[in-house]
Design a protein around this motif. Structure first.
Motif, PDB file in Angstrom:
ATOM      1  N   PRO A 140     -49.867 -52.277 -20.949  1.00 60.20           N
ATOM      2  CA  PRO A 140     -49.069 -51.092 -21.268  1.00 60.20           C
ATOM      3  C   PRO A 140     -47.600 -51.447 -21.116  1.00 60.20           C
ATOM      4  N   GLN A 141     -46.854 -51.437 -22.200  1.00 61.46           N
ATOM      5  CA  GLN A 141     -45.483 -51.931 -22.177  1.00 61.46           C
ATOM      6  C   GLN A 141     -44.464 -50.795 -22.301  1.00 61.46           C
ATOM      7  N   PRO A 142     -43.808 -50.422 -21.208  1.00 59.61           N
ATOM      8  CA  PRO A 142     -42.716 -49.446 -21.298  1.00 59.61           C
ATOM      9  C   PRO A 142     -41.565 -50.009 -22.136  1.00 59.61           C
ATOM     10  N   ARG A 143     -40.896 -49.137 -22.890  1.00 58.86           N
ATOM     11  CA  ARG A 143     -39.753 -49.550 -23.704  1.00 58.86           C
ATOM     12  C   ARG A 143     -38.483 -48.917 -23.142  1.00 58.86           C
ATOM     13  N   VAL A 144     -37.401 -49.692 -23.157  1.00 62.23           N
ATOM     14  CA  VAL A 144     -36.108 -49.195 -22.693  1.00 62.23           C
ATOM     15  C   VAL A 144     -35.149 -49.198 -23.877  1.00 62.23           C
ATOM     16  N   ASP A 145     -34.579 -48.011 -24.196  1.00 56.93           N
ATOM     17  CA  ASP A 145     -33.673 -47.930 -25.342  1.00 56.93           C
ATOM     18  C   ASP A 145     -32.260 -48.351 -24.946  1.00 56.93           C
ATOM     19  N   ALA A 146     -31.345 -48.257 -25.905  1.00 59.15           N
ATOM     20  CA  ALA A 146     -29.965 -48.705 -25.693  1.00 59.15           C
ATOM     21  C   ALA A 146     -29.263 -47.916 -24.591  1.00 59.15           C
ATOM     22  N   ASP A 147     -29.712 -46.676 -24.359  1.00 58.55           N
ATOM     23  CA  ASP A 147     -29.096 -45.839 -23.333  1.00 58.55           C
ATOM     24  C   ASP A 147     -29.734 -46.038 -21.959  1.00 58.55           C
ATOM     25  N   GLY A 148     -30.696 -46.961 -21.896  1.00 55.60           N
ATOM     26  CA  GLY A 148     -31.360 -47.217 -20.619  1.00 55.60           C
ATOM     27  C   GLY A 148     -32.505 -46.274 -20.312  1.00 55.60           C
ATOM     28  N   LYS A 149     -32.886 -45.429 -21.270  1.00 56.83           N
ATOM     29  CA  LYS A 149     -33.981 -44.484 -21.059  1.00 56.83           C
ATOM     30  C   LYS A 149     -35.319 -45.174 -21.293  1.00 56.83           C
TER      31      LYS A 149
END
Length: 228
Positions: A140-149
């Motif tokens: 299960p791979q969490p993703r982090v967007d450009a805003d750090g969310k």
């Protein structure tokens, strides 16, 4: 048990790896001389290192690729370059094994040299790599967007407790609880050992009821299919 599409694809890759003479079950012994934490704290440009861990992310750009390797101490960036890994005319180890047959979650061993990228990231330039274990189930791979969310975080309590192995991989802070718990129990044991106490095992599940005045109960062991 019905396998998902990703699990089927990973099994196909495993058979292709075996066809190339690569069998990671069990992998050959791969002695390491550094951890990710040691590399960062004792960094020295050009230093040769041998590390191992899970492939947690990668960004492939043709003949080059940046990836993240996670071991028991944390993560370190690694840089794969086709011509550094395949110094001769045969480029199949990079083009076929690395690009096509490896997946996120696979265990690999890496031999390389340390350098810093243009943005100052401490990185291992891969000179050679070895597949140590093929992961047949996707993490299960969490993703982090450009805003750090963070998106798709592995936070469901039911899944986390039933898949503790995955929880420890994708949520590194969980390991801290295990480490602190072990240190706490070790300290308690040492205190009682120093005071002359002895630790004895008190089994709960056994084929013959025991426990002095305690009233025994009967349960069923599903895997062994026996009453206890």
């Amino acid at each position: 048990m019905q396998l998902s599409e990703q699990e089927l694809v990973r099994r196909e890759k495993l058979e292709k790896l075996r066809g190339l003479g690569i069998n990671p079950y069990p992998a050959d012994l791969f002695p390491v001389n550094h951890t990710s934490k040691q590399i960062k704290s004792e960094f020295e440009e050009g230093k040769k290192v041998i590390i191992a861990g899970r492939l947690m992310s990668r960004r492939i750009q043709g003949s080059a690729s940046f990836a993240e390797l996670q071991d028991g101490e944390g993560r370190i960036q690694v840089y794969f370059n086709r011509d550094e890994i395949c110094t001769g005319d045969d480029k199949s180890k990079y083009n076929d094994v690395y690009k096509k047959l490896l997946d996120i979650g696979d265990f690999i061993g890496v031999k390389g040299e340390l350098f810093k990228t243009k943005v100052g990231e401490k990185t291992v330039m891969v000179k050679d790599f070895t597949l140590l274990s093929k992961a047949l189930k996707p993490l299960p791979q969490p993703r982090v967007d450009a805003d750090g969310k963070v998106h798709d975080a592995f936070t469901d309590p039911e899944q986390r407790y039933r898949q503790r192995y995955a929880d420890l991989v994708v949520n590194p802070h969980v390991k801290d609880v295990f480490v602190k718990r072990t240190k706490l129990f070790n300290a308690m044991r040492q205190f009682f050992n120093d005071a002359g106490y002895f630790e004895v095992e008190t089994p709960i599940l056994q084929p013959i009821p025991g426990g002095a005045a305690a009233r025994p109960f009967v349960t069923h062991h599903n895997s062994l299919d026996i009453p206890l």
